[in-house]
Structure formats: structure tokens, C-alpha cells
Design an enzyme around this catalytic site. Structure first.
Site: not given
Length: 497
Positions: A253-256
Site C-alpha cells: 500500500s502507499k504507506r510502504h
């Protein structure tokens, strides 16, 4: 074996994701390893999700990576068109053929009726599936639906019993029970084909010998096998490559962090490093200890038996480390070319202005080569070298409090400026000797003057060797910055900063 033909078939719904790039790379390598063809096809029939210019951006990402397709958009080829939206007649033709032979049927169910069926299944704790209500419509029922203005979809009749086995080159034999898959739509009511149908027609018409794609499509394969069998098309070999997971083994996801080739390109990652990192996500070379490979070396070694069936773990830290190694291997000329490409939009000058600085700029770049992990980082860390307007040096706040607030520091920096101004022959050796003589004369430890001098010259506490910095800045600039820092300290003590 027939001449190998493989494809990468993205949907133009955004930038090229790292997972898609890895799948494309595996296809490219397999084609080149077997002297085959690599085809690019754009699957743009999902009009609701298609993003304008996305296909062009995908192709730009391919060019950046150095993956050239043999057939497809721009380059053409004998089995086009290579956009699905331009192949509608072919899909309608074979769908009508399957309806006429009784292998498919028109479905007049409305979205509301299908939604009600799904809701009922949920309430009864059943897996939602199509009921088959339109499988055996009478001519009168069909007439009524058409009078009502209903636009039919086309569904494939799926087998009610038995099992279908996918012979996969990565996972081995994988068996699916037929009764778990209901009749599915092959042509939507808007006249566009569904993925599972269109890709079969395209792969057959384009002569694909192998379908190498993401693991998530394995469960779609029985549906596609039934279409191949229904139409009497030769079956390609299937190979489903492993998923790519985040370091915590969750879905990416974008948090990665960054996940598209475009993002990495904008941050200054080298295409060679990206490819090298991607090829090791799910594939092990014959020499398992080998980490660094050129594209030609990947082509020579790649084969499907080396592809793992277990998920690969994506780690931007490892990619960044690998990119740093590739940057250190660049020749001075290549490094300078990359630098200029990023320095222009960063506001450090036009290409002509930067190139005009010749050897000086090359020295700047080389001084930071071992310390930079990306080209963007290289450019940003070089800013202090450029002549700055009065007051533009921004000192690290914590470092300034620690180093500049020591008693007598302004005077000490001015002495450093005087010493450097007196250097007759401006060489690194002479500059270092002069400064170390000053340190000795003042009875200081080396760091007592070296650390605040670095801060005065660069605004930072880390970077290339101090005397390399002094030498590159030149006498006038180095002296001016030391005096400027001394004035800053004096003004701060008077409360004017």
C-alpha cells in the site's frame, strides 16, 4: 517448441506499478532468452477505469527501463491492432459463434436483479454466484425482455461437474472444482468484453505460446481454459509468478513507500538498479549468491524453473542500497550526465550553464558519488557548493547551537578565513596544512575547528572531506563563507538573528 511469443498486457489505469514492471521484465527475459518475441498489448476496454495518457506513460516507463517490445503500439506488427478497444469486432464475432453453438447464452438480468441475488446469498450465508436464470430462456421470454429494452450480456455455460487442472510452470498442477465457478459474463451489456474473455481471444490471435503473469490471475485460468476449449484454440503454457508483499508480508500500500517506476525515476533511481532489484523478486539465478547483473546477463540466465511459487518481499531499503552501488559504478561522464538531468529542474542552472562549469562541476559530483544513494539526493546534497546570495546559507539549527555557541567561535572562524586567504598556491595539500597549523597554534583538537568550519561552509555537519570542500569552493568563496558565519554568530549574540 514453437517460436516463443509472450506478452505484457497492462490496463491503462495509472502508472507502471512495481509488480507489473516485474511481470513485464520476466516476460521480456523469457522471450530474449529463447530468441522469441515480446509483445506489448494495451487492455483498455474498461472505460470507467481507463485514465487518459496512461498508456503513453506506461510506454515511457518501459523505455526508461530499456525494455523494448517487438510488437505493439508505436512499433506495430502483423497481429494488431494492439489496443483492445480497437478489436471489438473480433470479440463480438467469437461471442456470437459461442451463442450459436450453445456454449454461451444471452443474459438479460438487470443490475438490480443481480444485486438482489447477491444480497439474498449473503443473508443465507452462501457464496454469491449467478443463479443461471437466463440459461434456458424461451423465445417468448427473450422477446419480452427485448421489448422492455433490456440490453443483454453474454455468459459462458460452465461445466456443472468435474474438475479443471491448470498445468502451471511455476506452481505445478493446480486443480479447481468446476461447480465452484458459475456461468460468467464474456461480453458485457455495453458491448465490451470482459478480461477473461478478451485476453483469450487476443492471446490466441496474437499467437502467444506462454502466458506469464501475476499470481492473482491463477484463479481466472480455469475460465480461460474453458474458452480455449470451447473455441478449439490451441492452449498456451501458463506460468503465474509470485505475489510481491510488503516487508511485514501484508499487501503493498502507499504507506510502504514508492511503488511505481515513475516515482523511482523522479527520485533518481537508475534503470539498471531497478531491473536488477526486480529480477531478484521471485527469481533465483543459477548462482544464488549473485546480486548484481546486467540486463544481458539476466537474459542469458533467466528461465522459469528459477521462479519461486512463494511470495516475494519488497523492500525499498534494499532497492535504495542497490541503487547506491550502481551509482558508485558510473563513470564520471555518466554520473555527470545524470546529475545535469536532475540539476536543471532543481533550479541549479540551465544545461548550458552547468556544462560550462566543466571540470569544476565534475569535481563537485565526484565528491558526492560515494555518499549519494539516488541522483535526486546527489543534486540536493550538492547545493552548498554553488555560490549563494548573502544570507542564503542555512545552518542546521541543532548543529549551530552546539558548535557556533562556543565562546570565541566567531573569532576562530575569522582566523580560519585569514589563514586560507594567505595560502599562496591553492592546492588541497596546502589548504589542509594551513588549517592544521592553525589548529596547532590555537592549542585545539582537530574537531574543535574542523566541525564548525564544515558547518560554516555547508550549513551541515556531514558531507565530503572538509579540505576537499574547501578546495572545490575556491579561496574567495571559502573565505567569504567563514566570515559570513562569524558575522552570523556575532549578530545572533546581539539578538539580531
Amino acid at each position: 517448441m514453437a517460436d516463443v511469443r509472450v506478452r505484457f498486457a497492462p490496463s491503462p489505469t495509472g502508472y507502471l506499478h512495481i509488480g507489473g514492471a516485474r511481470t513485464a521484465l520476466f516476460n521480456y527475459l523469457y522471450a530474449r532468452h529463447n530468441n522469441g518475441k515480446f509483445i506489448l498489448r494495451i487492455e483498455d476496454t474498461d472505460t470507467e477505469r481507463t485514465i487518459e495518457d496512461s498508456a503513453e506513460k506506461l510506454m515511457q516507463a518501459f523505455k526508461f527501463l530499456g525494455l523494448r517490445w517487438d510488437e505493439g503500439p508505436i512499433v506495430g506488427g502483423p497481429r494488431g491492432p494492439y489496443y483492445q478497444s480497437q478489436r471489438q469486432g473480433l470479440y463480438r464475432k467469437h461471442a456470437e459463434q459461442m451463442v450459436q453453438t450453445g456454449h454461451a447464452y444471452k443474459c438479460y438480468c438487470t443490475p438490480e436483479e443481480l444485486a438482489a441475488d447477491r444480497e439474498k446469498a449473503h443473508k443465507e450465508h452462501r457464496t454469491p454466484r449467478y443463479s443461471g436464470r437466463c440459461r434456458n430462456l424461451t423465445p417468448e421470454q427473450i422477446r419480452i425482455f427485448e421489448v422492455e429494452g433490456r440490453r443483454p450480456a453474454v455468459r459462458l455455460k460452465t461445466p456443472d461437474t468435474g474438475a479443471t487442472t491448470v498445468h502451471d510452470l511455476v506452481h505445478g498442477d493446480v486443480t479447481f472444482q468446476n461447480d465452484e465457478i458459475a456461468d460468467f459474463v464474456i461480453m458485457k451489456s455495453d458491448g465490451f468484453p470482459t478480461y477473461n474473455y478478451a485476453c483469450v481471444i487476443d492471446d490466441w490471435q496474437m499467437g502467444m505460446t506462454h502466458v506469464i503473469r501475476a499470481d492473482e490471475h491463477l484463479s481466472n485460468t480455469p475460465k480461460q481454459i474453458w474458452i480455449y476449449e470451447t473455441l478449439g484454440f490451441p492452449m498456451p503454457c501458463f506460468a503465474h509468478v509470485p505475489m510481491i508483499l510488503a516487508p511485514d508480508r501484508s499487501k503493498l500500500s502507499k504507506r510502504h513507500g514508492a511503488q511505481t517506476v515513475e516515482e523511482f525515476r523522479e527520485k533518481g533511481y537508475l534503470p539498471e538498479a531497478i531491473l536488477n532489484y526486480l529480477v531478484l523478486l521471485g527469481w533465483t539465478p543459477p548462482d544464488a549468491t549473485r546480486e548484481f547483473m546486467t540486463l544481458d546477463e539476466m537474459v542469458a540466465d533467466f528461465d522459469l524453473p528459477g521462479v519461486s511459487s512463494t511470495p516475494a518481499v519488497y523492500d525499498t531499503k534494499k532497492l535504495t542500497w542497490m541503487n547506491a552501488q550502481y551509482m558508485r559504478r558510473l563513470t564520471p561522464e555518466a554520473l555527470l550526465d545524470w546529475y545535469v538531468k536532475f540539476a536543471v529542474p532543481a533550479g541549479l542552472g540551465t544545461e548550458e550553464e552547468l556544462r560550462a562549469r566543466g571540470d569544476w562541476l565534475k569535481r563537485v559530483v565526484l565528491s558526492l558519488q560515494e555518499r549519494s544513494q539516488t541522483v535526486e539526493e546527489l543534486v540536493e546534497s550538492s547545493r552548498f557548493y554553488f555560490r549563494l546570495p548573502e544570507g542564503d546559507v542555512v545552518y542546521d539549527e541543532a548543529a549551530a547551537e552546539k558548535l557556533f555557541d562556543k565562546p570565541g567561535m566567531a573569532s576562530l572562524l575569522r582566523k580560519g578565513a585569514v589563514a586560507l586567504a594567505a595560502v599562496a598556491e591553492w592546492t588541497l595539500e596546502a589548504e589542509e596544512k594551513t588549517y592544521r597549523d592553525l589548529i596547532e597554534q590555537e592549542g585545539l583538537k582537530g574537531g574543535d575547528l574542523i566541525h564548525p568550519t564544515r558547518l560554516a561552509l555547508t550549513g551541515k555537519t556531514v558531507g565530503p572531506g572538509l579540505f576537499e570542500i574547501i578546495d572545490i569552493l575556491g579561496k574567495d568563496e571559502a573565505v567569504a563563507r567563514l566570515n559570513r558565519a562569524a558575522s552570523y554568530i556575532e549578530q545572533k549574540r546581539l539578538g539580531r538573528v
